[in-house]
Design an enzyme around this catalytic site. Structure first.
Site, mmCIF file in Angstrom:
data_model
loop_
_atom_site.group_PDB
_atom_site.id
_atom_site.type_symbol
_atom_site.label_atom_id
_atom_site.label_comp_id
_atom_site.label_asym_id
_atom_site.label_seq_id
_atom_site.Cartn_x
_atom_site.Cartn_y
_atom_site.Cartn_z
ATOM 1 N N ARG A 38 -1.168 -8.812 13.024
ATOM 2 C CA ARG A 38 -2.097 -7.819 12.371
ATOM 3 C C ARG A 38 -2.664 -8.626 11.094
ATOM 4 O O ARG A 38 -3.630 -8.098 10.672
ATOM 5 C CB ARG A 38 -0.650 -6.978 11.759
ATOM 6 N N ARG B 246 10.455 -1.281 11.610
ATOM 7 C CA ARG B 246 9.549 -1.157 12.599
ATOM 8 C C ARG B 246 9.533 -2.164 13.453
ATOM 9 O O ARG B 246 9.686 -3.331 13.363
ATOM 10 C CB ARG B 246 8.211 -1.134 11.600
ATOM 11 N N ARG C 220 11.339 -5.478 5.268
ATOM 12 C CA ARG C 220 11.111 -4.169 5.108
ATOM 13 C C ARG C 220 11.851 -3.380 6.123
ATOM 14 O O ARG C 220 12.069 -3.761 7.205
ATOM 15 C CB ARG C 220 9.647 -3.894 5.387
ATOM 16 N N LYS D 41 0.841 -1.171 0.004
ATOM 17 C CA LYS D 41 0.069 0.019 -0.085
ATOM 18 C C LYS D 41 1.017 1.145 0.025
ATOM 19 O O LYS D 41 0.634 2.063 -0.931
ATOM 20 C CB LYS D 41 -0.900 0.207 1.246
ATOM 21 N N ARG E 228 -9.799 1.280 8.405
ATOM 22 C CA ARG E 228 -9.303 -0.263 8.664
ATOM 23 C C ARG E 228 -10.382 -1.012 9.228
ATOM 24 O O ARG E 228 -10.461 -2.181 9.654
ATOM 25 C CB ARG E 228 -8.163 -0.253 9.482
HETATM 26 P P1 AMP Z 1 0.402 0.882 8.691
HETATM 27 O O1 AMP Z 1 1.808 1.385 8.572
HETATM 28 O O2 AMP Z 1 -0.677 1.091 7.691
HETATM 29 O O3 AMP Z 1 0.997 -0.811 8.575
HETATM 30 O O4 AMP Z 1 0.009 0.900 10.254
HETATM 31 C C1 AMP Z 1 0.825 0.559 11.140
HETATM 32 C C2 AMP Z 1 0.098 0.585 12.649
HETATM 33 O O5 AMP Z 1 -0.686 1.590 12.845
HETATM 34 C C3 AMP Z 1 -1.139 -0.535 12.323
HETATM 35 O O6 AMP Z 1 -0.938 -1.908 12.603
HETATM 36 C C4 AMP Z 1 -1.943 0.010 13.417
HETATM 37 O O7 AMP Z 1 -1.601 -0.213 14.668
HETATM 38 C C5 AMP Z 1 -2.152 1.355 13.388
HETATM 39 N N1 AMP Z 1 -3.052 1.866 12.184
HETATM 40 C C6 AMP Z 1 -2.765 2.508 11.070
HETATM 41 N N2 AMP Z 1 -3.632 2.906 10.647
HETATM 42 C C7 AMP Z 1 -4.810 2.886 11.248
HETATM 43 C C8 AMP Z 1 -6.221 2.877 11.194
HETATM 44 N N3 AMP Z 1 -7.063 3.217 10.196
HETATM 45 N N4 AMP Z 1 -6.937 2.497 12.331
HETATM 46 C C9 AMP Z 1 -6.449 1.903 13.362
HETATM 47 N N5 AMP Z 1 -4.926 1.810 13.453
HETATM 48 C C10 AMP Z 1 -4.364 2.067 12.581
#
Ligand code: AMP
Length: 215
Positions: free
Chosen positions: A171, A160, A127, A13, A88
């Protein structure tokens, strides 16, 4: 152009959203990146978000929705945006639909990225990110030219905390339970397209850009 990019963790993404940002000049908004930035600056939002993120869980909807509501009203979003990682949950999606209606904005397209889970796990464990500019790397497919250093800005590259195999499995579980149902939600709205996120990055980016230009 107002876009959402959806898909399980590791489907690319962020990478493809970056390509769209560069090509079309619309901002790439990643809720995950907003949380990571807040965590690194130890703001109240960061302190709240950290425990959820470290465990592979979602940050509460009300917090997340409010952040997006404010962000998409910033001047740089006037000609559009590409949202990555939001919504999400069904509740976030319903709130987002309501916010767009209030702001008189139309969502043009939802891109749902597909990739198999073995590939996802391989991608995520390899990553790495730049701590300064956020640029993404992969130790196997797109390593930095100099180990540990960002090609673009010279920042330090890090992994990360939530990219460990244990947290990824959690996740993925959260994705299947809470985020996947959104596919049906956007199918019902009739504005979702499914794309294979598994190919070589530049190729997939070009396919997505060509698809968007043809619309
Ligand atoms: P990402 O970078 O999109 O993989 O997001 C990393 C983490 O941030 C996720 O595993 C969630 O813990 C949190 N997160 C990101 N976007 C959201 C969202 N829309 N709603 C809730 N938690 C989020």
């Amino acid at each position: 152009m107002r876009l959402l990019i959806m898909g399980a963790p590791g489907t690319g993404k962020g990478t493809y959203a970056e390509g769209i940002e560069k090509h079309f000049g619309i901002p790439h908004i990643s809720t995950g990146e907003i949380f990571r930035e807040a965590i690194s600056q130890k703001t109240p939002l960061g302190i709240l978000a950290q425990s959820f993120i470290d465990d592979g869980h979602l940050v509460p909807d009300d917090v997340t929705v409010q952040i997006v509501r404010e962000r998409i009203q910033q001047p740089d979003c006037q000609n559009g945006f590409v949202l990555d990682g939001f919504p999400r949950t069904l509740n976030q999606a319903e709130n987002f639909t309501r916010i767009l209606k209030e702001l008189n904005i139309q969502l043009d397209l939802v891109i749902n990225l597909l990739a198999d889970e073995e590939l996802i796990i391989r991608r995520i464990t390899n990553r790495r990110l730049c701590s300064k500019c956020g640029k993404g790397y992969n130790l196997i497919t797109i390593p930095p030219k100099k180990e540990g250093i960002c090609d673009d800005c010279g920042g330090a590259i890090y992994q990360r905390k939530d990219d460990s195999e244990e947290v990824i499995r959690e996740r993925l579980e959260v994705y299947h339970r809470q985020t996947k149902p959104l596919i049906d939600y956007y199918e019902a709205q009739g504005n979702i397209i499914h794309m294979d996120g598994a190919g070589e990055i530049n190729e997939v980016t070009n396919v997505i850009i060509a698809m968007l230009e043809a619309r």
